[in-house]
Structure formats: structure tokens, C-alpha cells
Design a protein around this motif. Structure first.
Motif, PDB file in Angstrom:
ATOM      1  N   VAL A  68       0.843  -1.202   0.000  1.00 41.73           N
ATOM      2  CA  VAL A  68       0.000   0.000   0.000  1.00 41.73           C
ATOM      3  C   VAL A  68       0.874   1.247   0.000  1.00 41.73           C
ATOM      4  O   VAL A  68       0.626   2.198  -0.757  1.00 41.73           O
ATOM      5  CB  VAL A  68      -0.959   0.014   1.209  1.00 41.73           C
ATOM      6  CG1 VAL A  68      -1.709   1.339   1.291  1.00 41.73           C
ATOM      7  CG2 VAL A  68      -1.931  -1.146   1.137  1.00 41.73           C
ATOM      8  N   GLU A  69       1.898   1.250   0.820  1.00 40.92           N
ATOM      9  CA  GLU A  69       2.796   2.404   0.902  1.00 40.92           C
ATOM     10  C   GLU A  69       3.440   2.699  -0.451  1.00 40.92           C
ATOM     11  O   GLU A  69       3.499   3.850  -0.876  1.00 40.92           O
ATOM     12  CB  GLU A  69       3.875   2.133   1.948  1.00 40.92           C
ATOM     13  CG  GLU A  69       4.830   3.270   2.162  1.00 40.92           C
ATOM     14  CD  GLU A  69       5.875   2.952   3.216  1.00 40.92           C
ATOM     15  OE1 GLU A  69       6.947   3.574   3.156  1.00 40.92           O
ATOM     16  OE2 GLU A  69       5.629   2.110   4.094  1.00 40.92           O
ATOM     17  N   GLU A  70       3.918   1.673  -1.123  1.00 41.24           N
ATOM     18  CA  GLU A  70       4.580   1.859  -2.417  1.00 41.24           C
ATOM     19  C   GLU A  70       3.608   2.384  -3.468  1.00 41.24           C
ATOM     20  O   GLU A  70       3.944   3.290  -4.241  1.00 41.24           O
ATOM     21  CB  GLU A  70       5.220   0.550  -2.891  1.00 41.24           C
ATOM     22  CG  GLU A  70       6.011   0.694  -4.166  1.00 41.24           C
ATOM     23  CD  GLU A  70       7.194   1.648  -4.029  1.00 41.24           C
ATOM     24  OE1 GLU A  70       7.409   2.435  -4.976  1.00 41.24           O
ATOM     25  OE2 GLU A  70       7.896   1.618  -3.002  1.00 41.24           O
ATOM     26  N   VAL A  71       2.412   1.827  -3.510  1.00 48.46           N
ATOM     27  CA  VAL A  71       1.413   2.274  -4.478  1.00 48.46           C
ATOM     28  C   VAL A  71       1.034   3.726  -4.214  1.00 48.46           C
ATOM     29  O   VAL A  71       0.978   4.552  -5.140  1.00 48.46           O
ATOM     30  CB  VAL A  71       0.169   1.354  -4.453  1.00 48.46           C
ATOM     31  CG1 VAL A  71      -0.960   1.953  -5.267  1.00 48.46           C
ATOM     32  CG2 VAL A  71       0.532  -0.031  -4.965  1.00 48.46           C
ATOM     33  N   LEU A  72       0.789   4.077  -2.963  1.00 51.18           N
ATOM     34  CA  LEU A  72       0.398   5.436  -2.614  1.00 51.18           C
ATOM     35  C   LEU A  72       1.529   6.427  -2.896  1.00 51.18           C
ATOM     36  O   LEU A  72       1.312   7.506  -3.458  1.00 51.18           O
ATOM     37  CB  LEU A  72      -0.028   5.498  -1.151  1.00 51.18           C
ATOM     38  CG  LEU A  72      -0.613   6.811  -0.659  1.00 51.18           C
ATOM     39  CD1 LEU A  72      -1.827   7.217  -1.494  1.00 51.18           C
ATOM     40  CD2 LEU A  72      -1.013   6.675   0.795  1.00 51.18           C
ATOM     41  N   LYS A  73       2.741   6.046  -2.529  1.00 58.56           N
ATOM     42  CA  LYS A  73       3.896   6.903  -2.761  1.00 58.56           C
ATOM     43  C   LYS A  73       4.089   7.161  -4.258  1.00 58.56           C
ATOM     44  O   LYS A  73       4.289   8.303  -4.682  1.00 58.56           O
ATOM     45  CB  LYS A  73       5.148   6.266  -2.168  1.00 58.56           C
ATOM     46  CG  LYS A  73       6.369   7.140  -2.199  1.00 58.56           C
ATOM     47  CD  LYS A  73       7.505   6.466  -1.474  1.00 58.56           C
ATOM     48  CE  LYS A  73       8.536   6.138  -2.519  1.00 58.56           C
ATOM     49  NZ  LYS A  73       9.601   5.291  -2.149  1.00 58.56           N
ATOM     50  N   THR A  74       3.994   6.125  -5.056  1.00 58.28           N
ATOM     51  CA  THR A  74       4.148   6.268  -6.506  1.00 58.28           C
ATOM     52  C   THR A  74       3.042   7.128  -7.089  1.00 58.28           C
ATOM     53  O   THR A  74       3.289   7.983  -7.938  1.00 58.28           O
ATOM     54  CB  THR A  74       4.176   4.883  -7.181  1.00 58.28           C
ATOM     55  OG1 THR A  74       5.274   4.140  -6.639  1.00 58.28           O
ATOM     56  CG2 THR A  74       4.336   5.001  -8.683  1.00 58.28           C
TER      57      THR A  74
ATOM     58  N   ASP B  47       3.767  10.751  -6.094  1.00 55.17           N
ATOM     59  CA  ASP B  47       4.936  11.259  -6.824  1.00 55.17           C
ATOM     60  C   ASP B  47       4.602  11.589  -8.284  1.00 55.17           C
ATOM     61  O   ASP B  47       5.234  12.447  -8.882  1.00 55.17           O
ATOM     62  CB  ASP B  47       6.086  10.244  -6.792  1.00 55.17           C
ATOM     63  CG  ASP B  47       6.739  10.142  -5.429  1.00 55.17           C
ATOM     64  OD1 ASP B  47       6.477  11.005  -4.557  1.00 55.17           O
ATOM     65  OD2 ASP B  47       7.512   9.178  -5.229  1.00 55.17           O
ATOM     66  N   ASN B  48       3.616  10.899  -8.851  1.00 52.21           N
ATOM     67  CA  ASN B  48       3.273  11.098 -10.262  1.00 52.21           C
ATOM     68  C   ASN B  48       2.098  12.037 -10.489  1.00 52.21           C
ATOM     69  O   ASN B  48       1.666  12.210 -11.630  1.00 52.21           O
ATOM     70  CB  ASN B  48       3.004   9.749 -10.924  1.00 52.21           C
ATOM     71  CG  ASN B  48       4.276   8.948 -11.062  1.00 52.21           C
ATOM     72  OD1 ASN B  48       5.265   9.414 -11.612  1.00 52.21           O
ATOM     73  ND2 ASN B  48       4.283   7.736 -10.529  1.00 52.21           N
ATOM     74  N   HIS B  49       1.577  12.621  -9.439  1.00 56.17           N
ATOM     75  CA  HIS B  49       0.473  13.564  -9.565  1.00 56.17           C
ATOM     76  C   HIS B  49       0.789  14.824  -8.769  1.00 56.17           C
ATOM     77  O   HIS B  49       1.278  14.743  -7.653  1.00 56.17           O
ATOM     78  CB  HIS B  49      -0.838  12.960  -9.043  1.00 56.17           C
ATOM     79  CG  HIS B  49      -1.333  11.860  -9.907  1.00 56.17           C
ATOM     80  ND1 HIS B  49      -0.845  10.582  -9.843  1.00 56.17           N
ATOM     81  CD2 HIS B  49      -2.270  11.856 -10.887  1.00 56.17           C
ATOM     82  CE1 HIS B  49      -1.465   9.832 -10.725  1.00 56.17           C
ATOM     83  NE2 HIS B  49      -2.332  10.581 -11.373  1.00 56.17           N
TER      84      HIS B  49
END
Length: 88
Positions: free
Chosen positions: A74-80, A83-85
Motif C-alpha cells: 500500500v505504501e509503495e502504491v500510494l507513494k508512486t 509522486d506522479n500527480h
């Protein structure tokens, strides 16, 4: 025969490669897609329930995803996503 008066020594070897959460997500996504599943739905099902049967065993995807804690996914998905928005 072993001497029962001596302590046996056991050593666990650490995994040689560090598990990259990004790589796991990518590999599991691809394996699910190859098998005809909706990867997003299947991974959400796994993250929400913890039930590994949501993930195919194709290409060791189930084994790989279980090496990563669900909160790390979850952390990786949210962080990515963040970072991309940009919100202005």
C-alpha cells in the motif's frame, strides 16, 4: 552418532537478493495479466484480506508477494501515485 553433550549450531542464511516492492508489484501484475485476471482487482483483494489465493502461483507470483508486508504494498502504491500527480 552425535555427541548429545554438545550443542548443535544452526545458521539461517539471509536471502541473497533484497526484495524490491516495485519489482514484486510489477511481476505479480504481469503474472495475473498473463493468466487473464484483472490484476488491480486481484491485488486489492489480497491486500484487503491477506488471502494469498487472490494471487496466481504463475511465475511464483504468490510466493513473491507473500515476501512483502501488505502495508509495504500500500505504501509503495500510494507513494508512486503521489509522486506522479501534482495538485496545484
Amino acid at each position: 552418532m552425535q555427541d548429545i553433550n554438545k550443542t548443535q549450531f544452526f545458521s539461517v542464511q539471509p536471502e541473497l537478493e533484497e526484495v524490491s516492492v516495485k519489482d514484486v508489484i510489477r511481476d505479480v501484475y504481469e503474472a495475473l495479466q498473463e493468466k487473464g485476471y484483472n490484476p488491480v482487482n486481484q491485488m486489492v483483494g489480497y491486500i484487503m484480506s491477506g488471502d494469498p489465493s487472490f494471487i496466481t502461483s504463475h511465475k511464483n507470483a504468490r510466493s513473491r508477494i507473500m515476501k512483502v508486508e501488505r502495508d509495504e504494498l500500500v505504501e509503495e502504491v500510494l507513494k508512486t501515485y503521489i509522486d506522479n500527480h501534482s495538485w496545484e
